[in-house]
Scaffold this active site. Structure first.
Site: not given
Ligand code: NAD
Length: 269
Positions: A102, A120, A191-192, A234, A251
């Site tokens: 994503q 995405h 990590g989602t 979480e 992760a």
């Molecule tokens: P989210 O922000 O809703 O959730 C993040 C998840 O990652 C949470 O469940 C959290 O507990 C977990 N997490 C945080 N740090 C972690 C770690 N070090 N190890 C393991 N798990 C960890 O993200 P989502 O579910 O991907 O959905 C949000 C949308 O945000 C996606 O569609 C994505 O496109 C977009 N997004 C992408 C980026 C990126 O490309 N890096 C950054 C922010 C948002």
């Protein structure tokens, strides 16, 4: 991290014939890119509406100002972390067949993953809203430095090639992801928060359950044999409901340990 779950995950990975990795923003947190949700999430600092398609059309100047400040300036120089490298390693070893992400940060590709489905899109590219010409990150940065919003040689406004709220998922990414989810015998969900649809339905499809959203399309194969394992700091709405178990922790740490374990004890090439 529970030792028992960790060993179980290694065993399941080793025996999987078609493992698929499904990732979210959490896998890139250790690369310095904040997630959307959670205590350090972006939504605690900025209003999510700046990523709404309607807002972009209404005010591309202000949208680009925020996009540049929040994503563009540092996403291009962000580096993959041990979690991205471990996923690439599992693909090279033939265990992981594809990565559905994503994320819009290009870090799986930078780490060496080849079979990446960008659910995405990819923020490192931009597309002309008129002629659909695709521009690279370097080209966009160059244009943005001269004019905002950046525009194409044809005069059309450029939009980041990532899916905004209110925008459709790229059809190829959607169909290939559904096929991979329907086919896999292991889905590693990393990590989602599993709250953004339709991506959040993929683990349901993997498990052979028809998610409510797609019931009318008959997506999913009932009673399909598939393990769904989460790696997350979480619990999520999938935990104890769709996933078999969760490896609770970072992760980067969990995946590096899994690869190490598979190498030293299970003959991972
Ligand atoms: P989210 O922000 O809703 O959730 C993040 C998840 O990652 C949470 O469940 C959290 O507990 C977990 N997490 C945080 N740090 C972690 C770690 N070090 N190890 C393991 N798990 C960890 O993200 P989502 O579910 O991907 O959905 C949000 C949308 O945000 C996606 O569609 C994505 O496109 C977009 N997004 C992408 C980026 C990126 O490309 N890096 C950054 C922010 C948002």
């Amino acid at each position: 991290m529970m030792a028992e779950d960790f060993s179980r995950a290694c065993e399941i990975l080793k025996n999987a014939s078609h493992a698929v990795v499904f990732t979210g923003a959490g896998i890139s947190v250790e690369s310095g890119i904040p997630p959307f949700r959670g205590p350090d999430g972006l939504w605690n600092k900025v209003d999510p509406s700046f990523l709404e398609l309607e807002n972009f059309f209404r005010d591309p100047v202000n949208s680009w100002r925020l996009i540049k400040e929040i994503f563009y300036d540092f996403i291009g120089s962000a580096k993959p972390n041990p979690a991205h490298f471990a996923v690439a390693r599992l693909e090279q070893a033939g265990i992981v067949k594809s990565v559905i992400t994503q994320n819009i940060d290009n870090l799986h590709q930078k780490a060496g993953s080849r079979s990446v489905i960008e659910f995405h899109g990819n923020m490192l590219y931009a597309k002309c809203l008129e002629c659909e010409r695709r521009y690279s990150y370097a080209e966009v940065m160059d244009i943005v430095a001269r004019r905002t919003p950046p525009s194409c040689a044809c005069g059309g406004v450029l939009k980041p090639d990532a899916v905004f709220f209110g925008e459709a998922i790229p059809p190829d990414a959607l169909s290939t992801s559904f096929e991979e989810a329907a086919r896999c015998d292991l889905m590693l969900v990393i990590g989602t928060s599993a709250q953004v649809e339709p991506a959040a339905s993929l683990p349901y499809i993997a498990k052979g359950r028809e998610p409510m959203l797609f019931r009318f399309m008959h997506v999913g194969r009932p009673h399909k044999e598939c393990h769904v394992i989460e790696i997350n700091r979480e619990p999520t709405p999938l935990t104890g409901h769709v996933s078999d178990f969760i490896i609770q922790g970072s992760a980067g740490e969990a995946l590096a340990l899994i690869v190490e374990h598979l190498k030293s004890r299970m003959g991972l090439p």
